[in-house]
Motif scaffolding. Sequence first.
Motif, mmCIF file in Angstrom:
data_model
loop_
_atom_site.group_PDB
_atom_site.id
_atom_site.type_symbol
_atom_site.label_atom_id
_atom_site.label_comp_id
_atom_site.label_asym_id
_atom_site.label_seq_id
_atom_site.Cartn_x
_atom_site.Cartn_y
_atom_site.Cartn_z
ATOM 1 N N ILE A 101 27.972 40.305 55.345
ATOM 2 C CA ILE A 101 29.084 41.237 55.145
ATOM 3 C C ILE A 101 28.841 42.106 53.908
ATOM 4 N N THR A 102 28.406 41.464 52.823
ATOM 5 C CA THR A 102 28.118 42.199 51.583
ATOM 6 C C THR A 102 27.040 43.248 51.810
ATOM 7 N N THR A 103 25.972 42.871 52.502
ATOM 8 C CA THR A 103 24.876 43.797 52.770
ATOM 9 C C THR A 103 25.341 44.962 53.628
ATOM 10 N N TRP A 104 26.131 44.666 54.649
ATOM 11 C CA TRP A 104 26.635 45.722 55.540
ATOM 12 C C TRP A 104 27.469 46.737 54.760
ATOM 13 N N ILE A 105 28.358 46.241 53.892
ATOM 14 C CA ILE A 105 29.217 47.144 53.113
ATOM 15 C C ILE A 105 28.388 48.006 52.175
ATOM 16 N N LEU A 106 27.422 47.401 51.484
ATOM 17 C CA LEU A 106 26.585 48.150 50.555
ATOM 18 C C LEU A 106 25.763 49.213 51.287
ATOM 19 N N CYS A 107 25.190 48.852 52.430
ATOM 20 C CA CYS A 107 24.415 49.826 53.200
ATOM 21 C C CYS A 107 25.314 50.952 53.686
ATOM 22 N N LYS A 108 26.518 50.619 54.088
ATOM 23 C CA LYS A 108 27.460 51.630 54.558
ATOM 24 C C LYS A 108 27.820 52.599 53.439
ATOM 25 N N SER A 109 28.023 52.072 52.241
ATOM 26 C CA SER A 109 28.469 52.904 51.126
ATOM 27 C C SER A 109 27.353 53.746 50.525
ATOM 28 N N PHE A 110 26.134 53.204 50.472
ATOM 29 C CA PHE A 110 25.038 53.887 49.787
ATOM 30 C C PHE A 110 24.113 54.649 50.738
ATOM 31 N N ARG A 138 30.604 35.335 45.881
ATOM 32 C CA ARG A 138 32.016 35.729 45.790
ATOM 33 C C ARG A 138 32.171 37.056 45.069
ATOM 34 N N TYR A 139 31.533 37.167 43.912
ATOM 35 C CA TYR A 139 31.641 38.427 43.182
ATOM 36 C C TYR A 139 30.804 39.519 43.846
ATOM 37 N N GLY A 140 29.757 39.135 44.592
ATOM 38 C CA GLY A 140 28.993 40.114 45.330
ATOM 39 C C GLY A 140 29.826 40.769 46.417
ATOM 40 N N LEU A 141 30.574 39.958 47.156
ATOM 41 C CA LEU A 141 31.454 40.500 48.191
ATOM 42 C C LEU A 141 32.547 41.355 47.573
ATOM 43 N N SER A 142 33.117 40.878 46.472
ATOM 44 C CA SER A 142 34.187 41.611 45.795
ATOM 45 C C SER A 142 33.698 42.962 45.284
ATOM 46 N N PHE A 143 32.542 42.998 44.637
ATOM 47 C CA PHE A 143 32.018 44.244 44.076
ATOM 48 C C PHE A 143 31.594 45.221 45.165
ATOM 49 N N SER A 144 31.117 44.699 46.282
ATOM 50 C CA SER A 144 30.760 45.604 47.381
ATOM 51 C C SER A 144 32.013 46.271 47.935
ATOM 52 N N ILE A 145 33.114 45.530 48.027
ATOM 53 C CA ILE A 145 34.378 46.117 48.490
ATOM 54 C C ILE A 145 34.904 47.119 47.464
ATOM 55 N N VAL A 146 34.748 46.813 46.180
ATOM 56 C CA VAL A 146 35.146 47.759 45.133
ATOM 57 C C VAL A 146 34.367 49.062 45.283
ATOM 58 N N THR A 147 33.104 48.970 45.687
ATOM 59 C CA THR A 147 32.285 50.170 45.860
ATOM 60 C C THR A 147 32.917 51.135 46.852
ATOM 61 N N ILE A 148 33.359 50.637 48.005
ATOM 62 C CA ILE A 148 33.979 51.535 48.983
ATOM 63 C C ILE A 148 35.398 51.908 48.558
ATOM 64 N N ALA A 149 36.024 51.080 47.723
ATOM 65 C CA ALA A 149 37.339 51.454 47.181
ATOM 66 C C ALA A 149 37.212 52.654 46.249
ATOM 67 N N ILE A 166 43.025 45.724 46.279
ATOM 68 C CA ILE A 166 43.752 44.453 46.342
ATOM 69 C C ILE A 166 42.882 43.376 46.994
ATOM 70 N N ILE A 167 42.188 43.740 48.066
ATOM 71 C CA ILE A 167 41.300 42.778 48.735
ATOM 72 C C ILE A 167 40.183 42.338 47.787
ATOM 73 N N ALA A 168 39.555 43.305 47.110
ATOM 74 C CA ALA A 168 38.450 42.982 46.201
ATOM 75 C C ALA A 168 38.898 42.077 45.069
ATOM 76 N N ILE A 291 29.028 51.951 35.809
ATOM 77 C CA ILE A 291 28.386 53.221 35.493
ATOM 78 C C ILE A 291 27.474 53.664 36.642
ATOM 79 N N ILE A 292 26.924 52.714 37.400
ATOM 80 C CA ILE A 292 26.144 53.091 38.581
ATOM 81 C C ILE A 292 27.067 53.694 39.636
ATOM 82 N N LEU A 293 28.270 53.129 39.787
ATOM 83 C CA LEU A 293 29.246 53.719 40.708
ATOM 84 C C LEU A 293 29.652 55.110 40.246
#
Length: 349
Positions: A101-110, A138-149, A166-168, A291-293
């Motif tokens: 899930i984390t990988t999918w979100i990151l690939c989708k966002s970047f 846990r924090y990987g999934l959270s930060f990936s969701i923050v990326t799309i947020a 809120i989800i992140a 800062i990368i975001l």
Amino acid sequence: MLYYILPYIFLLLVTLYFYYNRQIKQIGFFHLFFALFPAFLIAILRGDVGTDTLNYLGFFEGKLINPEMGEQYEPGFELLGWIMSMTGMSPRFNVALVAVITTWILCKSFSRSKPEMMLFSLLIFPMYYWDFTMNGIRYGLSFSIVTIAIDALYRHKYLRFLILSIIAVSIQYSALLIVLVFLFPLVKKRYLVLIIGGFIGLLAVLPNAFEFFMTRLYDKQDAYKDLTAPSGLSGLAPLSFFLILYVVFIVYGKGKFFLLHILLIGEILSFIIARYTYAGLRLQGVFVFAIILFAKNNYKYIDRPNRYFRYIIVLNFLAFLIFIKNIVVIVPGDRAPFLPYKFYWEEKD
């Protein structure tokens, strides 16, 4: 070590090919996923690699047997664990699924543009991807969701931003710091009131949520109180990484970057805190990710993109050295985070 280095080299070569090939006008999800695929396989096929992996395996095992068993996590991750337990799959499958899930979100966002793919491959991957998917899932999934947020915030889709934030935060509380840093400088006042009202409304619907949040936050602070930074130089590498990216963006960017200066203050304060507690190192990682975001969503302000990315490529080597240090250096009394690497079928369950 080769299990990490070879996928990394493959990712870099494919990314640079896509970026500099003029015949490829636009890239998409599958371009980035193809480049990432060898690393993705290493992440999801691992055994008990990562200092936190055994904890997560125990967590999912507890969910499958008895909800009262296992370590307590944030409510969003607890809910995710309960949903996964309903599938009847093994704890190893569930841990790997979080990485998927984390990988999918990151690939989708970047994968929206070539520059974003470059930022992922050159900076996010060496600094965070392995840890996101093989250690602190846990924090990987959270930060990936923050990326799309944050992506939604820059596109002024405030409701989407609120829901994703809120989800992140419900999955890992440190995501709240990223949300707040981006929230106040970017949101117009009239919308800011609505977003804050949304958070307050959530607390009204869930009257015990605030007390629950503060209790968990205190427990984390209490857990860090006896931990000090591993050495006097700890935190210097991420600080250097941050400062280089900060200076490069200031030199080649055009515009007023008030938010960038806020991130600088946060990173420096985190480095000072790291002199006294391990929690400061975690905070530094939050601001480096932030800062990368920022760079991801403000690339349009770069005046000389080719020269800018030459420095980003140089910065990639520092990121790689930081990763090598993290997988080689072992904190006394702790497990090696990534070595020796074993596939899941090599473990004796």
